[in-house]
Every structure is written in structure tokens, then in C-alpha cells.
Scaffold this motif. Structure first.
Motif, PDB file in Angstrom:
ATOM      1  N   PHE A 174       2.821  42.835  -5.281  1.00  0.00           N
ATOM      2  CA  PHE A 174       1.873  41.897  -5.266  1.00  0.00           C
ATOM      3  C   PHE A 174       0.867  41.832  -6.517  1.00  0.00           C
ATOM      4  CE2 PHE A 174       2.307  41.997  -0.514  1.00  0.00           C
ATOM      5  CZ  PHE A 174       2.456  40.890  -0.432  1.00  0.00           C
ATOM      6  N   ARG A 175       0.823  42.856  -7.074  1.00  0.00           N
ATOM      7  CA  ARG A 175      -0.087  43.127  -8.458  1.00  0.00           C
ATOM      8  C   ARG A 175       0.742  42.318  -9.525  1.00  0.00           C
ATOM      9  NH1 ARG A 175      -4.620  45.984  -8.525  1.00  0.00           N
ATOM     10  NH2 ARG A 175      -4.798  47.793  -7.065  1.00  0.00           N
ATOM     11  N   GLU A 176       2.189  42.640  -9.621  1.00  0.00           N
ATOM     12  CA  GLU A 176       2.725  42.100 -10.668  1.00  0.00           C
ATOM     13  C   GLU A 176       2.977  40.532 -10.688  1.00  0.00           C
ATOM     14  OE1 GLU A 176       6.176  45.700 -11.547  1.00  0.00           O
ATOM     15  OE2 GLU A 176       6.659  43.961 -10.196  1.00  0.00           O
ATOM     16  N   ARG A 177       2.625  39.847  -9.536  1.00  0.00           N
ATOM     17  CA  ARG A 177       2.830  38.485  -9.435  1.00  0.00           C
ATOM     18  C   ARG A 177       1.198  37.941  -9.191  1.00  0.00           C
ATOM     19  NH1 ARG A 177       6.699  41.151  -7.566  1.00  0.00           N
ATOM     20  NH2 ARG A 177       8.885  40.168  -7.573  1.00  0.00           N
ATOM     21  N   GLU A 178       0.258  38.880  -9.593  1.00  0.00           N
ATOM     22  CA  GLU A 178      -1.051  38.391  -9.646  1.00  0.00           C
ATOM     23  C   GLU A 178      -1.611  37.877  -8.298  1.00  0.00           C
ATOM     24  OE1 GLU A 178      -1.508  36.052 -13.273  1.00  0.00           O
ATOM     25  OE2 GLU A 178      -1.301  37.825 -14.579  1.00  0.00           O
ATOM     26  N   GLN A 198       3.160  33.142  -3.488  1.00  0.00           N
ATOM     27  CA  GLN A 198       3.785  34.329  -3.533  1.00  0.00           C
ATOM     28  C   GLN A 198       2.982  35.503  -2.599  1.00  0.00           C
ATOM     29  OE1 GLN A 198       4.497  34.990  -7.651  1.00  0.00           O
ATOM     30  NE2 GLN A 198       6.607  35.145  -7.438  1.00  0.00           N
ATOM     31  N   SER A 199       2.287  35.077  -1.626  1.00  0.00           N
ATOM     32  CA  SER A 199       1.347  35.733  -0.581  1.00  0.00           C
ATOM     33  C   SER A 199       1.787  36.326   0.401  1.00  0.00           C
ATOM     34  CB  SER A 199       0.342  34.722  -0.309  1.00  0.00           C
ATOM     35  OG  SER A 199       0.432  33.811   0.388  1.00  0.00           O
ATOM     36  N   GLY A 222       4.420  52.037   0.425  1.00  0.00           N
ATOM     37  CA  GLY A 222       3.474  51.113   0.323  1.00  0.00           C
ATOM     38  C   GLY A 222       3.027  50.958  -1.222  1.00  0.00           C
ATOM     39  N   ASP A 223       3.044  52.016  -2.015  1.00  0.00           N
ATOM     40  CA  ASP A 223       2.618  51.807  -3.443  1.00  0.00           C
ATOM     41  C   ASP A 223       3.647  50.737  -4.219  1.00  0.00           C
ATOM     42  OD1 ASP A 223       0.802  53.718  -3.062  1.00  0.00           O
ATOM     43  OD2 ASP A 223       1.854  55.493  -4.187  1.00  0.00           O
ATOM     44  N   GLU A 224       4.817  50.742  -3.840  1.00  0.00           N
ATOM     45  CA  GLU A 224       5.629  49.756  -4.316  1.00  0.00           C
ATOM     46  C   GLU A 224       5.442  48.317  -3.711  1.00  0.00           C
ATOM     47  OE1 GLU A 224       7.236  53.513  -5.032  1.00  0.00           O
ATOM     48  OE2 GLU A 224       6.523  52.678  -3.009  1.00  0.00           O
ATOM     49  N   VAL A 225       4.900  48.192  -2.587  1.00  0.00           N
ATOM     50  CA  VAL A 225       4.485  46.811  -2.035  1.00  0.00           C
ATOM     51  C   VAL A 225       3.436  46.297  -2.719  1.00  0.00           C
ATOM     52  CG1 VAL A 225       3.761  45.680   0.056  1.00  0.00           C
ATOM     53  CG2 VAL A 225       5.529  47.391   0.109  1.00  0.00           C
ATOM     54  N   VAL A 226       2.472  47.326  -2.987  1.00  0.00           N
ATOM     55  CA  VAL A 226       1.213  46.957  -3.789  1.00  0.00           C
ATOM     56  C   VAL A 226       1.519  46.346  -5.047  1.00  0.00           C
ATOM     57  CG1 VAL A 226      -0.999  47.593  -4.631  1.00  0.00           C
ATOM     58  CG2 VAL A 226      -0.263  48.375  -2.319  1.00  0.00           C
TER      59      VAL A 226
END
Length: 253
Positions: free
Chosen positions: A173-177, A119-120, A166-170
Motif C-alpha cells: 500500500f505504501r508503494e502505491r501511495e 488501489q485501496s 503484514g509488513d509486506e502488505v503494508v
């Protein structure tokens, strides 16, 4: 989803304000001709390219020297669609772009390998995924990239387009570790006023595809529009005449 499918006037105004108040934020950390030139191991290139060869003489601080000794570890890519992966307003991937995406997903040494880091890679567009009017584009893109498992970001309700998402994009990725910090993300796109500025707002690194989808002289390459010409001129002026360079992402100490 945002209410209007086309308007991004606030984004344009924000780009102008940034240029006037914090012009260095307009500059990318790495410039490449097209997406096909993207290095697999981005980190060293982001650091080595951040200091322009023709910049004015400046004093390098101890903190800057420390930053230069570190190499970013990029674990996630945010990819623009229009004029980065596809010709503008289309969902047509040039074969060389598809080949590059496949290489990033299949290479055993790639940080974005499909098996090791599935998921990168995320497509973030101010068209596909930004409004229900473009749902057919999302379907087309994801169908073509299904074998590579590269999704299109859906703009959450009430969220504005790039550079403001941008915050939503970050968070995605965070939610998917995938990441532990925004400075593990590189934003790749053809626009300084949206892609590069958004990367700075995110606390991430930026890669500017200066020529868009097509190489210089390649058949089918359109002439730059007025805004694109202005961005090319502004980038050169800030880098060569003013001696500015892209600042490291916030928190990169």
C-alpha cells in the motif's frame, strides 16, 4: 513463494503464544456477522466498538480518553478470501458479497471508491496468492473482480503466510501511495488467529466477520470446525469474563 502450499503450523503456534502472553491482541476492534455488514465509513465503528459493554470496571486513563476522541481514517482494506468473501477453498462469490464489493467501489462517498482510490482494496489469502499451486484461484478471482480492479496479493519469495506477511502488505500500500501509516488499514477476515493477529502485528485495525460468508440460518452455511468454535468461545471469554478489549494499533496516540 512459501515452500509448502498448506502448512501454517508456525502461525498456529504464534496464535497460541499470543493468547497466552498478550490475549487482548486476539480481540477484534469491530465484530460484524458477515462482510456484507461492513460499514462504508469504518472509523467511528472501530472506536465505538472497541469497548465491550460487559467488560469489567476499569480506570480510563487520560491517554485512553484522548484516543477515544480521535477517529481512524481508513484508506485501505485487506480482505481475507476463504469464508470471508468466498466459501472455503472456492473462488465462488455469493451475489451479496459481489454487491457489497461493488458498492464499496462505486459509492461516491466510499473511501475505497474505484475512481478516487483505485488501489485501496487487496485480497490477502493463505491460499490464493500464497503458493504456485493456487495460481488458478488467483486468475479466477481477479477475472471475476476485473471490473472492480481488486487484486490478489502475491506472497513474496521467502515470506511466510498470515499472520507473518503484514509488513509486506503494508509495503504494498505504501508503494502505491494509498496510505501514509499502517493505522489507515483495516484487516477484514473470519479468523482471529490469523487476520486479527496480523492486523495487530501490522499496526492496523481489525474487523472480524464472525459468521464467515453465510448469515446465521442461511442455506449452505456449514457448521464451524473445531478451531473456529474455539475462537468464538475464546473471544467471548476474553471480552465478557476477563473484561479485555482490543488495543489500539501501535502508534495510535
Amino acid at each position: 513463494m512459501a515452500g509448502s502450499p498448506n502448512s501454517n503450523l508456525r502461525g498456529f503456534n504464534y496464535a497460541v503464544q499470543t493468547l497466552l502472553k498478550q490475549p487482548a491482541q486476539f480481540l477484534p476492534h469491530l465484530t460484524i456477522p458477515t462482510f456484507t455488514h461492513l460499514p462504508e465509513n469504518l472509523g467511528p465503528h472501530l472506536i465505538n466498538s472497541s469497548s465491550p459493554s460487559n467488560q469489567a470496571t476499569t480506570t480510563t486513563t487520560t491517554q485512553e480518553k484522548k484516543q477515544q476522541l480521535r477517529t481512524p481514517s481508513i484508506r485501505a482494506l485487506v480482505l481475507d478470501k476463504d469464508n470471508t468473501l468466498c466459501p472455503p477453498k472456492t473462488t465462488t462469490f455469493p451475489p451479496k458479497i459481489l454487491d457489497k464489493l461493488a458498492a464499496l467501489r462505486n459509492s461516491p462517498t466510499s473511501p475505497f471508491n474505484l475512481t478516487k482510490n483505485p488501489q485501496s482494496i487487496l485480497i490477502v489469502s493463505n491460499r490464493a496468492g500464497s503458493h504456485p499451486n493456487y495460481d488458478s484461484e488467483v486468475a479466477s478471482l481477479e477475472k471475476q473482480l476485473s471490473h472492480l480492479q481488486i487484486p490478489v496479493f502475491r506472497l513474496p519469495a521467502g515470506t511466510e503466510k498470515k499472520p507473518f506477511c503484514g509488513d509486506e502488505v503494508v509495503k504494498w500500500f505504501r508503494e502505491r501511495e494509498v496510505i501514509s501509516s499502517p493505522n489507515e488499514i483495516a484487516v477484514v477476515g473470519d479468523r482471529l488467529g490469523t487476520d486479527v493477529i496480523m492486523s495487530g502485528m501490522m499496526g492496523s485495525w481489525s474487523v472480524w466477520c464472525k459468521e464467515g460468508v453465510f448469515e446465521v440460518g442461511e442455506e449452505g452455511k456449514p457448521e464451524r470446525n473445531l478451531l473456529e468454535k474455539m475462537e468464538v468461545w475464546i473471544e467471548k471469554y476474553l471480552r465478557e469474563k476477563k473484561g479485555l478489549k482490543a488495543p489500539a494499533p501501535r502508534g495510535w496516540e
